[in-house]
Write a protein that holds these residues in place. Sequence first.
Motif, PDB file in Angstrom:
ATOM      1  N   UNK A 209       0.821  -1.232   0.000  1.00 21.79           N
ATOM      2  CA  UNK A 209       0.000   0.000   0.000  1.00 21.79           C
ATOM      3  C   UNK A 209       0.845   1.269   0.000  1.00 21.79           C
ATOM      4  N   UNK A 210       1.958   1.260   0.731  1.00 20.13           N
ATOM      5  CA  UNK A 210       2.823   2.444   0.752  1.00 20.13           C
ATOM      6  C   UNK A 210       3.444   2.656  -0.634  1.00 20.13           C
ATOM      7  N   UNK A 211       3.802   1.564  -1.300  1.00 17.67           N
ATOM      8  CA  UNK A 211       4.391   1.675  -2.636  1.00 17.67           C
ATOM      9  C   UNK A 211       3.398   2.272  -3.629  1.00 17.67           C
ATOM     10  N   UNK A 212       2.132   1.939  -3.477  1.00 19.36           N
ATOM     11  CA  UNK A 212       1.126   2.522  -4.374  1.00 19.36           C
ATOM     12  C   UNK A 212       1.004   4.024  -4.142  1.00 19.36           C
ATOM     13  N   UNK A 213       1.082   4.462  -2.887  1.00 22.66           N
ATOM     14  CA  UNK A 213       1.044   5.906  -2.609  1.00 22.66           C
ATOM     15  C   UNK A 213       2.301   6.581  -3.173  1.00 22.66           C
ATOM     16  N   UNK A 214       3.415   5.884  -3.065  1.00 19.20           N
ATOM     17  CA  UNK A 214       4.664   6.432  -3.612  1.00 19.20           C
ATOM     18  C   UNK A 214       4.554   6.611  -5.121  1.00 19.20           C
ATOM     19  N   UNK A 215       3.931   5.642  -5.791  1.00 21.19           N
ATOM     20  CA  UNK A 215       3.787   5.731  -7.236  1.00 21.19           C
ATOM     21  C   UNK A 215       2.959   6.948  -7.619  1.00 21.19           C
ATOM     22  N   UNK A 216       1.856   7.158  -6.920  1.00 18.41           N
ATOM     23  CA  UNK A 216       1.019   8.318  -7.230  1.00 18.41           C
ATOM     24  C   UNK A 216       1.821   9.607  -7.098  1.00 18.41           C
ATOM     25  N   UNK A 217       2.649   9.680  -6.057  1.00 16.06           N
ATOM     26  CA  UNK A 217       3.468  10.877  -5.864  1.00 16.06           C
ATOM     27  C   UNK A 217       4.541  10.995  -6.940  1.00 16.06           C
ATOM     28  N   UNK A 218       5.151   9.876  -7.310  1.00 15.39           N
ATOM     29  CA  UNK A 218       6.192   9.895  -8.338  1.00 15.39           C
ATOM     30  C   UNK A 218       5.639  10.344  -9.679  1.00 15.39           C
ATOM     31  N   UNK A 219       4.454   9.888 -10.019  1.00 14.95           N
ATOM     32  CA  UNK A 219       3.868  10.252 -11.304  1.00 14.95           C
ATOM     33  C   UNK A 219       3.460  11.719 -11.335  1.00 14.95           C
ATOM     34  N   UNK A 220       3.090  12.271 -10.182  1.00 10.43           N
ATOM     35  CA  UNK A 220       2.681  13.681 -10.124  1.00 10.43           C
ATOM     36  C   UNK A 220       3.874  14.619 -10.049  1.00 10.43           C
ATOM     37  N   UNK A 221       5.010  14.112  -9.554  1.00 11.73           N
ATOM     38  CA  UNK A 221       6.176  14.970  -9.340  1.00 11.73           C
ATOM     39  C   UNK A 221       6.975  15.107 -10.625  1.00 11.73           C
ATOM     40  N   UNK A 222       7.134  16.335 -11.093  1.00 13.77           N
ATOM     41  CA  UNK A 222       7.942  16.601 -12.281  1.00 13.77           C
ATOM     42  C   UNK A 222       9.076  17.530 -11.876  1.00 13.77           C
ATOM     43  N   UNK A 223      10.302  17.007 -11.691  1.00 12.43           N
ATOM     44  CA  UNK A 223      11.403  17.862 -11.241  1.00 12.43           C
ATOM     45  C   UNK A 223      11.722  18.936 -12.275  1.00 12.43           C
ATOM     46  N   UNK A 224      11.973  20.155 -11.802  1.00 16.64           N
ATOM     47  CA  UNK A 224      12.220  21.265 -12.725  1.00 16.64           C
ATOM     48  C   UNK A 224      13.659  21.761 -12.659  1.00 16.64           C
ATOM     49  N   UNK A 225      14.247  21.797 -11.464  1.00 19.39           N
ATOM     50  CA  UNK A 225      15.635  22.253 -11.378  1.00 19.39           C
ATOM     51  C   UNK A 225      16.579  21.100 -11.702  1.00 19.39           C
ATOM     52  N   UNK A 226      17.808  21.464 -12.092  1.00 18.93           N
ATOM     53  CA  UNK A 226      18.771  20.414 -12.418  1.00 18.93           C
ATOM     54  C   UNK A 226      19.056  19.542 -11.204  1.00 18.93           C
ATOM     55  N   UNK A 227      19.198  20.167 -10.024  1.00 18.53           N
ATOM     56  CA  UNK A 227      19.492  19.383  -8.824  1.00 18.53           C
ATOM     57  C   UNK A 227      18.370  18.397  -8.534  1.00 18.53           C
ATOM     58  N   UNK A 228      17.135  18.848  -8.732  1.00 17.73           N
ATOM     59  CA  UNK A 228      15.996  17.948  -8.506  1.00 17.73           C
ATOM     60  C   UNK A 228      16.000  16.808  -9.518  1.00 17.73           C
ATOM     61  N   UNK A 229      16.408  17.115 -10.747  1.00 17.71           N
ATOM     62  CA  UNK A 229      16.484  16.065 -11.774  1.00 17.71           C
ATOM     63  C   UNK A 229      17.545  15.028 -11.404  1.00 17.71           C
ATOM     64  N   UNK A 230      18.696  15.507 -10.929  1.00 18.21           N
ATOM     65  CA  UNK A 230      19.764  14.577 -10.528  1.00 18.21           C
ATOM     66  C   UNK A 230      19.272  13.666  -9.410  1.00 18.21           C
ATOM     67  N   UNK A 231      18.593  14.250  -8.418  1.00 22.43           N
ATOM     68  CA  UNK A 231      18.071  13.440  -7.303  1.00 22.43           C
ATOM     69  C   UNK A 231      17.054  12.428  -7.809  1.00 22.43           C
ATOM     70  N   UNK A 232      16.204  12.861  -8.730  1.00 22.62           N
ATOM     71  CA  UNK A 232      15.186  11.953  -9.261  1.00 22.62           C
ATOM     72  C   UNK A 232      15.841  10.788  -9.996  1.00 22.62           C
ATOM     73  N   UNK A 233      16.880  11.076 -10.770  1.00 24.74           N
ATOM     74  CA  UNK A 233      17.546  10.027 -11.535  1.00 24.74           C
ATOM     75  C   UNK A 233      18.259   9.026 -10.635  1.00 24.74           C
ATOM     76  N   UNK A 234      18.729   9.476  -9.475  1.00 23.44           N
ATOM     77  CA  UNK A 234      19.388   8.558  -8.554  1.00 23.44           C
ATOM     78  C   UNK A 234      18.413   7.523  -7.995  1.00 23.44           C
ATOM     79  N   UNK A 235      17.151   7.912  -7.830  1.00 20.71           N
ATOM     80  CA  UNK A 235      16.178   6.981  -7.268  1.00 20.71           C
ATOM     81  C   UNK A 235      15.467   6.169  -8.352  1.00 20.71           C
TER      82      UNK A 235
END
Length: 920
Positions: free
Chosen positions: A545-571
């Motif tokens: 159930x926690x993974x499903x909530x994580x997915x919803x957040x991941x799909x809604x989150x669109x990183x805009x700064x380069x640092x945020x993109x780097x963090x997103x790519x690491x995960x």
Amino acid sequence: MNATPLPSLVGRQRECTVLDDLLTAVRSGRSSVCVIRGEAGIGKSVLLAYAGAHASGTTTARAQGIEADMELAYASLHQLCGPFLGDVDGLPAPQRDALRVAFGIATGDPPDRFLVGLAVLTLLTRASETRPVVVLVDDAQWLDQVSLQTLEFVARRLLAEAVAMVFTVRDPEGAAALVGLPVLRLEGLDRRPAGALLDAVVEGRLDPRVRDRLVAETQGNPLALLELSRGRTATDLAYGGDPGDQRSVSTRVENDYASRLDALPEHTRTLLLLAAAEPVGDSDLLVRAAAILGVAPDPAPAAAAGLIELAEPIRFRHPLVRSVVYREATPDQRRAAHRALAESTDPVLEPDRRAWHAAQAADAPEEGVAGALEAAADRARQRGGVVAEATLLERAVDLTPDPGRRGRRALSAAEAYLSAAAPGRATGLATIADLCPLSALDRARLARLRAQVLFALNRSNEAAPLLLAAAAQFADEQSPLARETYLEAISATVFAGRVHGPHGARAAAVAAQTSGAPPSSSEASDLLLDGLATILADGRPQGIPVMHRALAALLDEEPVSRDAMVRWLLQAPVAQEAYSHQLWDFRAWSVLSARAVRLSREIGALGALPFALMFAAGVDFHRGDVAKAAQRIEEGFAISAATGHAPLTYASLVLTAWQGDEAATLPILEQARRSATEHGEVSLLGVSGYVKGVLYNGLGRFDLALAGAREGIDHDGFNFTGWALSEHIEAAVRCGETQVAAESLHRLTRRTDDAGTDWARGVRARCAALLDHEAADELFREALVRLDHEGIAIHVARTHLLYGEWLRSADQRDAARDQLRRAHEMFDRMRLTGFAERARLELAATGERTRVRDAAATGLTSQEEQIAVLAASGLTNPEIGAELFLSPHTVDWHLRKVYAKLRINSRRELPTALETAHPA
């Protein structure tokens, strides 16, 4: 800028013919690419000048690579695109915006490099509609990296445009540049033409023995022949030479240039030094800088010495002249030149070049200059120039007087180099940072960086404990980086293939749960960590159930700064492993993989791109687009090889196994076994078991499939276990091991029921049908509905095959033929020959004859098929070009070939033609 006079091109008739043919082709509307390779002085620049001089009736664009130039992202590309920028507003909005940001014309998010490449391709294509375009690039090996990559992208996609591109590349320095493009390789002149060249320039009659000696000593290098005989008579050469001089040709020519330079007045040498240090060729800037140094801008003596040509701006006679001028100056003279250039450069319009010149002028650490470089690095990062960012920061480190700031800048430069896939440079700067006073937080960053480098180079199982230690340090400092690093540690344990043990995934999960670390900057990342940690530490029922909530957040989150993109790519890697192997969520896998590829390319994160391509290839393959999956895998391998990263063999293993290619699969399996043994990448053992199950099930050798799949499920890693269970069940049933199959079905059911997706339930239904003969028909139908709803073509085809085999065994031949025919057609279309042959043999057993696919029967190449399918779906040529990174002209050219091969006349006929065309 450099230039070379155009003497009679003695001994280069063949090469001139190649360039003449290239120019003829472009005038007739056909694209051409040529990379002229050879050593210094061999005549590359002369041939490039020949092409420019004979390019009448075309628009010519030029770029010049300069070794001493800074790594300003897109600088060389901006220079080349100057003649076409008036049309930039007419580009499609995404391309226009990407190009403006890349060139510093506008601000915005880091541009997608592929969009920049497509924008340049579109600019050249549109210009060629009114007049053919010829692009001439000299010394391509010295272009800034991102410009070189973009021009290579364009060159590889030219096909039906009136655009020609000619590059020169000096070897061996440029051995890795533009590999795979058409090559015109230059060697030294043969004895006869080399002798003729000497006779033409030497005053007096030259003794044939002397001539032969000079040709042999220079190895027929035309620049050496011309420059070493310049101003000398036949007598001088006969009696004044040094036959024992064994230096390289380029060294001897450089020394000749240096002797001419020494003979010039001091003010002329200073003017040449300013020109050599300022690569843009801005005449006004050169005049201003000369005035600051009190130098009259009179280049005439240098022209008389044969070092430059009088032009606006000053043009060096050869790239080696520029190098000699800069090298022969003393350090104080170079610094004075750069100081004058910095003072003359507009701080508003050209802040980065001003900062670079100021840095080159500094003879001692200076915080103001180091701070300006750091600001320039930040601007480079925003333009997507990761290498430029790292280079500027590295120079800032040298000029930082305060040890603490020096350490922090060294650490930032190391992180930038790692992001740019240069782990060796990252390690060197990490060592510098380690010797400086760092805060506890920066010490944790340094520990994390060292672990990331170790993982990048060989995915060693030593990386996970180092990451866990770094995460604990972050947690002690209550840093939001703690949770991100725990997520990286879990990802490292997944690739290490260890769930249990002191450094396994479960231990990492427990450490994350008990760390007391504060939230990170990303809610999605925190939920992902919580879900993974719960699955690993507490079990799937609590974690799903926690993974499903994580997915919803991941799909809604669109990183805009380069640092945020780097963090997103690491995960991204561990997220995709979780959603593909734990949750069986094909939609999540598809969305996340596409975003990972896009973000990696946008910011030039070559370290992350091979991972992103591997996962995207898996999605393409499951959808049935085997050709596209293979292209992504090939690109990932090429990037890993070029950057020194350990190759990712997972997707390649899966692809070759499903294709039934035992000869190709077994060597990769052996390589994977060695890697698992040497580096601790034990997850390869898990995927190897699944791969053997797929390979031998497809080939109908079920005993080997049973043994192979058993290895996969016994490994019980984080990934591939569920997939291996399905192969084990099928092989066990075929081998009569029904009890073994039932046990594996029980394990599979626990996983698929937790996931609850159509993918999971479809695979479970198919496997259950193999054991439950009474409910088999209903279960196979359920599996087909669920898997078709997910769009997972390879499993739909697999289910048709198993369903057809069951129907045949139940003596329902007509129904069996229908299912087996569909399976055969799908596997055949996807070129999965192992399973296609298995389906063909089953069809033959029902009494229906089939033919083996002839891949060339329709005549469509894989790219033509892609374009045809997209066109049939309603996309326009520009839309198809944007999707496949091709120009609309190339799309149209391919479509005309498709129409001819399918014997149709229009786009409207494509859907029917593609549906009804028989592969044989």
